[in-house]
Design a protein around this motif. Sequence first.
Motif, mmCIF file in Angstrom:
data_model
loop_
_atom_site.group_PDB
_atom_site.id
_atom_site.type_symbol
_atom_site.label_atom_id
_atom_site.label_comp_id
_atom_site.label_asym_id
_atom_site.label_seq_id
_atom_site.Cartn_x
_atom_site.Cartn_y
_atom_site.Cartn_z
ATOM 1 N N THR A 93 0.826 -1.201 0.000
ATOM 2 C CA THR A 93 0.000 0.000 0.000
ATOM 3 C C THR A 93 0.864 1.257 0.000
ATOM 4 N N GLY A 114 -10.708 0.935 3.072
ATOM 5 C CA GLY A 114 -9.832 1.892 3.746
ATOM 6 C C GLY A 114 -10.476 2.615 4.911
ATOM 7 N N ARG A 170 -9.469 -1.335 -1.957
ATOM 8 C CA ARG A 170 -9.284 0.027 -1.453
ATOM 9 C C ARG A 170 -10.537 0.561 -0.770
ATOM 10 N N VAL A 183 -5.242 0.420 3.480
ATOM 11 C CA VAL A 183 -5.138 0.303 2.031
ATOM 12 C C VAL A 183 -5.520 1.584 1.296
#
Length: 335
Positions: free
Chosen positions: A79, A231, A228, A181
């Motif tokens: 990441t 996150g 993602r 991420v």
Amino acid sequence: MKEVRIILNIKISVVIIGKNEEDNILRNINSIKNTVEYKKSETEILYIDSGSEDNTIFNITSNHNDIKVYRIEDDEVKTASKGRHLGALLCKGEYILFLDADMELHNLFISRILDVSKTDPGFIGGIGIRNDIFLNNGIEVYRKQNVYNTLSEKKCNHFGGALFIKREFLIGIGNYGSSIVANEEAELDSRIIQKGKFIKEYPFQMINHYIRIEDDKKSLKNILFGKRNQGIGQGFRHSFYFKSTFSFIKRFNLFFIAFFGDLISLTLVLASVINYSLFFIAILIQISLSIFYMKNRKLKFFVLHKIYALHFFKGVLNYKLGNKINFVRIDNYKY
């Protein structure tokens, strides 16, 4: 990762992160080397690679052998936050300038922000004007000048991958969350705010950010399955460790307004088997939220939020706080 002890004897450390950026990396590095501070040997450059499979590393080592190149060796997801976390630990500057490989630094930015830091006793970090340049097959299609509409000095509430910050302060508040991420910048900002500090925004040029149009589109597949999207959930979980949860929720207020609204609506729908009128209250809540997000020009986000909420729970459940990063130093490289 082995314990790293750094002696701070450099004014500025520029930490570049990237993966498969052979078309961008030399433009980035040349822009840094065009600054006064680099020419005065006050600046070091570190490149943290997340597993490039192209000529990125070769382009650096064959053209700029003074740059410190590190490659993350972990098999798990690599990441941006992991690269920045590692770079902050390895660099030795009083200040860190974080850049993504697809950015080009304005040659006067460092000089101007250092001047600001000397006159502001509360200074811990800042950003300048960012311009986005959109490319199609390497050709500029259009550009968006001054993305954040920075017209005067003010508190910053939206910094991306480009950030100038005091290294000691960054390490002191826990560094970047290395396992997050996405949205790691906003999570970091919530901890900064929790400490009663803030990043400042200044009306002078900082970067040009080159964006490939083909990479900027969000497909249905990414919305449904993209990692993602976890996150915010991971950042929420991370905030518990640093007791910054309230600040984090405020930082993502548009997400959590919809989130708690949906939870209440779902509860009312389930309870409507006992009292059917609760179902209509749930509908009223959803209509009210729709109007609110429409006024904020976020109706599409509100609709997709039902999917993002599922990713949020997944991010909360699978997040692990861990800063061990396996990496190697690369002195020369043959592609």
